[in-house]
Design an enzyme around this catalytic site. Structure first.
Site, PDB file in Angstrom:
ATOM      1  N   HIS A   7      56.358   5.838  25.624  1.00 40.26           N
ATOM      2  CA  HIS A   7      57.285   4.739  25.150  1.00 40.26           C
ATOM      3  C   HIS A   7      56.775   4.747  24.039  1.00 40.26           C
ATOM      4  CE1 HIS A   7      52.896   2.958  26.020  1.00 40.26           C
ATOM      5  NE2 HIS A   7      53.433   2.004  25.747  1.00 40.26           N
ATOM      6  N   HIS A  79      54.938   0.134  18.240  1.00 40.77           N
ATOM      7  CA  HIS A  79      54.315   0.943  18.398  1.00 40.77           C
ATOM      8  C   HIS A  79      54.086   2.141  19.107  1.00 40.77           C
ATOM      9  CE1 HIS A  79      52.236  -1.074  22.638  1.00 40.77           C
ATOM     10  NE2 HIS A  79      52.522   0.561  22.606  1.00 40.77           N
ATOM     11  N   GLU A 130      48.953   4.331  19.998  1.00 33.62           N
ATOM     12  CA  GLU A 130      48.817   5.220  20.928  1.00 33.62           C
ATOM     13  C   GLU A 130      48.889   6.296  21.568  1.00 33.62           C
ATOM     14  OE1 GLU A 130      50.852   2.462  23.927  1.00 33.62           O
ATOM     15  OE2 GLU A 130      48.600   2.101  25.136  1.00 33.62           O
TER      16      GLU A 130
HETATM   17 CO    CO Z   1      51.911   0.697  24.698  1.00 34.69          CO
END
Ligand code: CO
Length: 134
Positions: A7, A79, A130
């Protein structure tokens, strides 16, 4: 080593407005808002064919995205998240390459119930990164 883009997270000050932008203007499929008190955010998932966008609005006093929104009042990409097969092996390799892992360096359970780690933006092209064990 990294796999799919899981994502892209976009921090927003007004989740309802952002949801409407994705649902009504862009015509995307969006979820109901989901409060994540442990992570200090409320999330709306935008489901695309090949990945997700996560719209994040601050929740509570010490939201980790509050400072970001102070600097970026109209919102912005907060992010990106890449999938890995083995988060411990990925972490150890990143550290061996000199990258900084945020926090205590131990994976935490993220918003999808899977182990995640965050990597220092200065080591990854100015982008908070991430890793999620898929
Ligand atoms: Co995230």
């Amino acid at each position: 080593m990294i796999g799919r883009l899981n994502h892209v997270a976009i921090a927003v000050a007004d989740l309802e407005k952002a949801t409407s932008t994705y649902r009504d203007t862009l015509g995307a499929e969006v979820s109901e808002p989901q409060a994540e008190p442990d992570h200090g955010v409320t999330v709306v998932f935008v489901n695309l064919q090949n990945t997700k966008i996560e719209l994040l609005e601050p929740l509570g006093e010490n939201s980790p995205i509050a400072k970001f929104l102070e600097k970026n009042p109209s919102g912005g990409i907060h992010h990106v998240c890449y999938e890995v097969d083995d988060i411990i092996a990925a972490r150890d390799q990143m550290k061996a390459m000199g990258a900084r892992v945020l926090g205590d360096g131990e994976p935490k359970i993220g918003a999808h119930g899977k182990p995640v780690l965050f990597l220092h933006p200065k080591d990854f092209c100015g982008t908070l990164t991430e890793l999620e064990q898929a």
